[in-house]
Design a protein around this motif. Structure first.
Motif, mmCIF file in Angstrom:
data_model
loop_
_atom_site.group_PDB
_atom_site.id
_atom_site.type_symbol
_atom_site.label_atom_id
_atom_site.label_comp_id
_atom_site.label_asym_id
_atom_site.label_seq_id
_atom_site.Cartn_x
_atom_site.Cartn_y
_atom_site.Cartn_z
ATOM 1 N N ALA A 114 1.143 -1.142 0.056
ATOM 2 C CA ALA A 114 0.143 -0.007 -0.115
ATOM 3 C C ALA A 114 1.281 1.078 -0.187
ATOM 4 N N ARG A 116 2.230 4.531 0.687
ATOM 5 C CA ARG A 116 2.376 5.904 2.461
ATOM 6 C C ARG A 116 2.475 7.189 1.075
ATOM 7 N N PHE A 120 0.397 12.424 6.187
ATOM 8 C CA PHE A 120 -0.701 11.580 7.512
ATOM 9 C C PHE A 120 -1.695 11.496 6.438
ATOM 10 N N PHE A 121 -2.297 11.191 5.432
ATOM 11 C CA PHE A 121 -2.924 11.496 4.347
ATOM 12 C C PHE A 121 -2.909 9.491 4.309
ATOM 13 N N ASP A 122 -4.701 9.415 4.214
ATOM 14 C CA ASP A 122 -4.654 7.640 3.672
ATOM 15 C C ASP A 122 -5.579 8.037 2.664
ATOM 16 N N ASP A 124 -7.122 5.180 0.228
ATOM 17 C CA ASP A 124 -8.739 6.177 0.307
ATOM 18 C C ASP A 124 -9.539 6.978 0.504
ATOM 19 N N GLU A 125 -8.922 7.317 1.474
ATOM 20 C CA GLU A 125 -10.258 8.277 2.168
ATOM 21 C C GLU A 125 -10.047 9.384 0.840
ATOM 22 N N THR A 175 0.620 14.970 -2.654
ATOM 23 C CA THR A 175 0.967 14.182 -1.167
ATOM 24 C C THR A 175 1.658 12.710 -1.371
ATOM 25 N N GLN A 191 7.186 4.842 11.226
ATOM 26 C CA GLN A 191 5.834 4.067 10.804
ATOM 27 C C GLN A 191 6.161 3.024 10.789
#
Length: 317
Positions: A114, A116, A120-122, A124-125, A175, A191
């Motif tokens: 996945a 990154r 701190f953005f996702d 899917d969001e 992003t 992380q």
């Protein structure tokens, strides 16, 4: 009148006294100290001929050269105390890209990791937000659409599609970690270290270490005993030695890369690097003493490329 002394009797008495004195041991006194071993060795070498002296000097030089070669070989075998040896996981710190799972137990081919993002953005969001924005900005069709229609609505729909594609590309660039600064890269790498080395992830894959057999008075020897089953965790593991060592390795790589670009005049950065390296060395020594070469120790050493120079002996930078 004084008695007359015979010369012959005087000579006989003098000879007798000299004979008695000569029989006594004579002790010699010297004001100089005894010859030292170095002076005796130097005097011995001075008595050698030129050929023997040259051969001795040649052997001494060959011995020193061989000692220097052995020290260089030992240092090369021990590795670099800062960087260690390169591994795929450590090299991925520069781009903060997750590596696919290449474990031999996996039956299916590894899935792509996945992505990154910064701030701190996702992913899917962001995708849901872009879809909702496209739906809200979609133009309203007031007339029925026909094939080959050249009405103003068709132009609006085409412009809307192009604008949505442009906005999607702009958001992806904003992003993306390819243009991230060092702080964003370090945050993502920390992380990643927590996800890879945290015990909430490794408890299910790594075997527990064997305990030493310690039978009691009424107990039989428990050969091959293991640690008790781990207690379920309330969240991700961030404080174990493995995670802290991995985080320090990520910080050390970032500081070392910055120091290489700035040069040796940056004394503050060099001091920070020295402190991080010594802190990692203490944690490595603790983990090695606690795990006794167990699977957790092997996992940390192999993935992070840590050599003996990173934890053994004195580290001077």
């Amino acid at each position: 009148m004084p008695p007359r002394i015979c010369m012959r009797s005087l000579l006989d008495g003098l000879n007798a006294s000299l004979t008695t004195t000569s029989r006594l041991p004579i002790r010699t006194f010297s004001s100089t100290s005894p010859i030292s071993a170095a002076a005796r060795k130097k005097r011995k070498h001075a008595t050698l001929d030129r050929y023997a002296a040259a051969q001795l000097e040649r052997n001494r030089l060959a011995n020193r050269t061989r000692q220097a070669e052995l020290r260089a070989e030992d240092a090369l075998a021990a590795g670099d105390p800062v960087h260690g040896r390169p591994t795929p996981f450590v090299e991925s710190f520069d781009a903060a890209i997750d590596l696919p799972d290449l474990s031999p137990d996996a039956d299916s081919p590894p899935a792509p990791p996945a992505a990154r993002l910064k701030h701190f953005f996702d992913p899917d969001e962001i995708e849901q937000t872009l879809s909702k924005a496209q739906h809200l900005a979609h133009p309203i069709n007031t007339a029925p659409a026909h094939p080959g229609d050249t009405s103003p609505f068709a132009e609006l729909l085409e412009n809307h599609t192009l604008q949505h594609q442009t906005a999607t590309e702009a958001i992806a660039r904003i992003t993306s970690l390819t243009q991230a600064n060092n702080e964003d890269l370090l945050r993502v790498n920390i992380q990643r270290c927590i996800d890879v080395f945290g015990r909430h992830s490794t408890d299910s894959t790594l075997p527990r270490k064997a305990l030493a057999a310690s039978p009691g008075p009424n107990l039989s020897p428990a050969a091959g005993r293991r640690d008790p089953a781990p207690v379920p965790r309330a969240g991700p593991d961030t404080g174990s030695s493995e995670v802290q060592i991995a985080i320090l390795t990520a910080k050390i790589r970032a500081v070392a890369n910055a120091l290489e670009t700035r040069g040796t005049t940056d004394k503050v950065t060099k001091r920070d690097l020295r402190l991080l390296v010594h802190r990692r060395q203490k944690l490595l020594q603790y983990l090695r003493r606690k795990e006794r070469g167990g699977p957790r120790w092997v996992n940390v050493i192999e993935k992070l490329g840590l050599t003996e120079a990173t934890w053994k002996g004195e580290i001077s930078l």
